[in-house]
Design an enzyme around this catalytic site. Structure first.
Site: not given
Length: 667
Positions: A35, A80, A121, A410
C-alpha cells in the site's frame, strides 16, 4: 504527461479500493508495504504533474490550518431523539404506536404490524455527509441546531473509512452518522500526547472542531452511518432497505441491527447491550429503537423536537450537577498551567467528586463556566471527572474565571501558546522541576525504586536538586537528615539510583520527557535510530518514516534536541555513568510472525505484560480487540466478550496449552 495522469487515476482507484477493504469490510487485501509503495508513487506523480483528483487519498491529510468554520444549512433536518430511561417508558411509547397503527388501519391505511429495529446509540459527534449525483463527497457538517451546522469537510476527510467518492450514485443524498474514537486510537494517541485526552467522546468532538487538519488526522477517527436524512429520486420503503443502501454505497455501518416485534424482544436487546457495552472498542450511551416501516413513520410524524417513530433508551447517566466553588491553577512538567475545578462535593457513579477537569480558558469560555454557578459534571469509565457545561439559570451573582497573569508556583511571567498558558521559568519553578524528576525516576523510565513526588519535593527544597543529573551526585550524608529518611532508606535510594545507570535506551529517551513521546513511541524511534547520537541527528523525513510518528511528534523531537540545555544535561548524565543500551529485538521465526493476536481471560503461566512481550518477540502484532483481521485469540480462564466475538467471526481460538504446543513444535 497523459500516461502519468492515467496512472494517477488508476492508483487512486486501486488505493481507495484497498481502504474500503481494510476500513469498511475489515478484510485487508494488500500488505502495508505494498500500500505504502503505491501511495508514495501516487504522491510523486501528483507532485510532478500538478494533477490531483478531488477524491485522491493523499487529500485525507493536508497541511491546512483553517481560519474558522463556515455555516452549512442541512437539506434535511437532523432531529434529536426522545429519551427513555426505563422499560416502562418504552412500553408506553410502544402502546401509543399500537393505538396509532390501529387508528390508521380503521381509516383505510394498509400499515404492517409494528416491527422495530434496535441499533446502538454511539457516543461521539454527529456528522451529516452530502454526496452529489456523481458520487463525490461534497460537504460534511456537524449537527449544529439540526438545521444549520458547521462545515467540517476537511476534518471528515481524515476519517479513512469514509469514501471520498462512491463507485455508483445517481441521486444526491445526505447521510447521517457518528464520528467516534475507538479505544485503540485513544490509547495510541495518549501514548505520545503531551496533553492526554480525557475520554473518547471529547477525542472525537475535539478532532472535528480542530482547525489544524493534521491534528484531526492524528486522532485516527472512525465512523458509523445509520440514517439517510435527505434523498432525491427513489424513496425507501423500510429502514432496513435504507441501511442496505448505506452499506451498498460503501459507507461503514455497525452490523448490529436487531429486529424486535415485542417489548420482550426490546428488553432482551437492552440487557444484551448493557452487558457488552464496556467490552466494545468504542463508547455507546444507549440503544435506539426505531419503527422499520417508512409509511408508518410518515404518518406518525414529529413533535416540535423529536420524531414520534423512534426513541433512545439511555443507560444510567454518569453525570451530576453541583456548584463550582473555585478554580485552582496548577503547573505541569512541561510548564503548562492548567485549571482544576474545585467543586461542592457530589456523589457520582459511587464516588464522592470534589475536583474536576477544565482543559483551558477556551474550554471554560465555550462551556460558559463561572465561579459560583452550578455545573454539569461527568465521570466516564473511571477517568477524572470533567465539567461538561453550566446551568444558565444559576449564573446570577457568579464570578468570571480569569486566566493566570503569573505562575501560581513561582510568580514568573507566563505566556499564552495556543490554547494554554505556560510558565517560562524552566530553571527554578518547583512543580516543573519536581515533576520532571519524578517522571525521570518513574517505572517506565529509569525505574528508580522507592522514589516518590514527596522525595522529589524534599530534594528540591532541602538539597537544591534542580536537574535530573543532580540525582547522581547525591551522597548518603545529604539524604540521611531528610524527613523519614534514615540510614537504611538513604542506602536503598542511592543503590536504586546507581542501579538505574544501566538502562535500556528507549527507557532513557522516554525519561528525558520529550513532548508527545510516550513509551511506545520511544521504542519505535529507538529501533530506527539505535543510539542517542542517531536520534540527535535525525532529520524530519527520517522521523516521519517511523510507524506512528507524525509531523507534530517529529518536530517536537527535532526541537527538543536543538536545546543547548538538553544536550548539556544528556552529556552530564553520560559523564556521570548513565549507560543507555540498545537491545536489538530479535524476532524469532515463528508461526505467529506478522499475525494479529488477541489474549483474553487469565493465563496460568503469563501475566498480561509477559504474554504481550512473548508474542512480540515472536513477531506477532498484539491487539486489544477482536475483528476480522485477528488471526488468533488465546483464551484463558474466565474469557469474556472477546471470546464470544471471536466465535461469531470464526477467528481461530487456542488455549494457553495449545499456544505452548505450537511453540514446542517449532523448536
Amino acid at each position: 504527461m497523459v500516461d502519468k495522469i492515467e496512472r494517477i487515476k488508476e492508483l487512486v482507484e486501486i488505493l481507495n479500493k484497498y481502504s474500503y477493504d481494510y476500513y469498511v469490510l475489515d478484510n485487508p487485501s494488500v500488505s502495508d508495504k505494498d500500500y505504502d509503495k503505491e501511495y508514495d508513487e501516487l504522491k510523486l506523480l501528483e507532485k510532478e504533474t500538478g494533477f490531483v483528483l478531488p477524491y485522491s487519498p493523499t487529500l485525507r491529510i493536508g497541511d491546512v490550518v483553517l481560519q474558522g468554520f463556515n455555516k452549512y444549512t442541512h437539506k434535511g433536518k437532523l432531529w434529536s431523539l426522545d429519551k427513555a430511561q426505563s422499560l416502562d417508558e418504552i412500553k408506553d411509547w410502544h402502546n401509543r404506536n399500537i393505538k396509532f397503527v390501529n387508528e390508521m388501519r380503521a381509516q383505510g391505511e394498509d400499515l404492517p404490524d409494528l416491527k422495530y429495529i434496535a441499533t446502538k446509540k454511539f457516543d461521539g459527534l454527529t456528522v451529516n455527509l452530502t454526496y452529489n449525483k456523481g458520487g463525490m463527497l461534497e460537504v460534511s457538517a456537524t449537527r449544529g441546531n439540526g438545521e444549520i451546522g458547521e462545515n467540517v469537510t476537511s476534518q471528515v476527510k481524515t476519517i479513512k473509512s469514509i469514501p471520498l467518492k462512491l463507485q455508483e450514485n445517481d441521486d444526491l443524498f445526505e447521510v447521517h452518522g457518528e464520528a467516534i474514537m475507538t479505544q485503540e486510537a485513544f490509547e495510541k494517541y495518549n501514548a505520545s500526547a503531551d496533553i492526554p485526552l480525557k475520554n473518547l467522546r471529547n477525542g472525537a468532538a475535539g478532532a472535528l472542531r480542530n482547525l489544524n487538519i493534521k491534528e484531526t488526522a492524528r486522532r485516527d477517527l472512525s465512523a458509523f452511518f445509520y440514517d439517510v436524512g435527505y434523498k432525491e429520486g427513489y424513496q425507501f420503503k423500510t429502514y432496513l432497505e435504507m441501511m442496505d443502501f448505506i452499506k451498498e454505497k460503501g459507507l461503514p455501518i455497525d452490523e448490529y441491527l436487531k429486529v424486535c416485534t415485542s417489548i420482550d424482544d426490546i428488553k432482551k436487546e437492552i440487557e444484551y447491550i448493557e452487558k457488552i457495552r464496556f467490552d466494545l472498542n468504542y463508547d455507546i450511551d444507549g440503544l435506539v429503537i426505531a419503527i422499520d416501516d417508512i409509511r408508518t413513520r410518515e404518518l406518525l410524524g414529529y413533535t416540535v423536537k423529536y420524531p414520534k417513530w423512534a426513541i433512545a433508551y439511555k443507560f444510567e447517566a454518569q453525570e451530576a450537577t453541583t456548584k463550582l466553588l473555585d478554580v485552582e491553577w496548577n503547573v505541569g512538567r512541561s510548564g503548562r498551567i492548567g485549571p482544576t475545578a474545585i467543586l461542592e462535593p457530589v456523589e457520582l457513579a459511587g464516588v464522592t467528586v470534589k475536583r474536576a477537569t477544565l482543559n483551558n480558558m477556551d474550554d471554560i469560555k465555550r462551556k460558559g463556566v463561572r465561579i459560583g454557578a452550578d455545573v454539569f459534571v461527568r465521570r466516564s469509565n473511571d477517568v477524572i471527572p470533567e465539567i461538561m457545561g453550566t446551568l444558565e439559570n444559576t449564573l446570577e451573582n457568579s464570578e468570571e474565571i480569569c486566566p493566570p497573569t503569573e505562575c501560581p508556583a513561582c510568580g514568573s511571567h507566563v505566556v499564552l501558546n495556543g490554547a494554554h498558558y505556560f510558565c517560562e521559568n524552566t530553571l527554578s519553578c518547583k512543580p516543573q522541576l519536581v515533576k520532571t524528576i519524578v517522571h525521570y525516576a518513574s517505572r517506565d523510565a529509569m525505574n528508580i525504586a522507592g522514589f516518590s513526588e514527596k522525595t522529589a519535593e524534599q530534594l528540591f527544597e532541602k538539597l537544591n536538586i534542580k536537574s535530573i543529573s543532580d540525582l547522581y551526585k547525591l551522597k548518603k550524608e545529604d539524604l540521611i537528615n531528610l524527613e523519614k529518611f534514615g540510614e537504611k532508606k538513604s542506602e536503598n535510594l542511592l543503590n536504586a539510583i546507581e542501579k538505574s545507570k544501566d538502562c535500556k535506551l528507549y527507557s532513557f529517551i522516554y525519561a528525558l520527557g520529550i513532548p508527545n513521546v510516550g513509551v511506545k513511541t520511544a521504542k519505535d524511534i529507538v529501533n530506527k535510530f539505535k543510539s542517542i547520537d542517531g536520534l540527535k541527528n535525525a532529520t524530519f523525513e527520517e522521523l516521519v518514516s517511523v510507524q506512528d510518528v507524525g509531523d507534530i511528534v517529529a518536530q517536537d523531537v527535532i526541537e527538543f534536541f536543538k536545546e543547548e540545555k538538553v544536550i548539556n544535561t544528556i552529556d552530564e548524565l553520560l559523564n556521570l555513568g548513565v549507560n543507555p543500551i540498545f537491545d536489538e529485538v530479535k524476532i524469532v521465526e515463528s508461526i505467529f510472525k506478522d499475525k494479529t493476536v488477541v489474549t483474553t481471560g487469565t493465563l496460568q503461566n503469563y501475566s498480561r505484560t509477559e504474554i504481550k512481550t512473548k508474542l512480540e518477540s515472536l513477531g506477532a502484532k498484539v491487539s486489544g480487540s477482536v475483528s476480522k483481521k485477528t488471526d488468533y485469540v488465546i483464551a484463558g480462564e474466565s474469557a469474556g466478550s472477546k471470546l464470544t466475538k471471536a466465535e461469531e467471526l470464526g477467528v481461530k481460538i487456542i488455549s494457553e496449552e495449545e499456544f505452548e504446543k505450537m511453540l514446542g513444535r517449532e523448536s
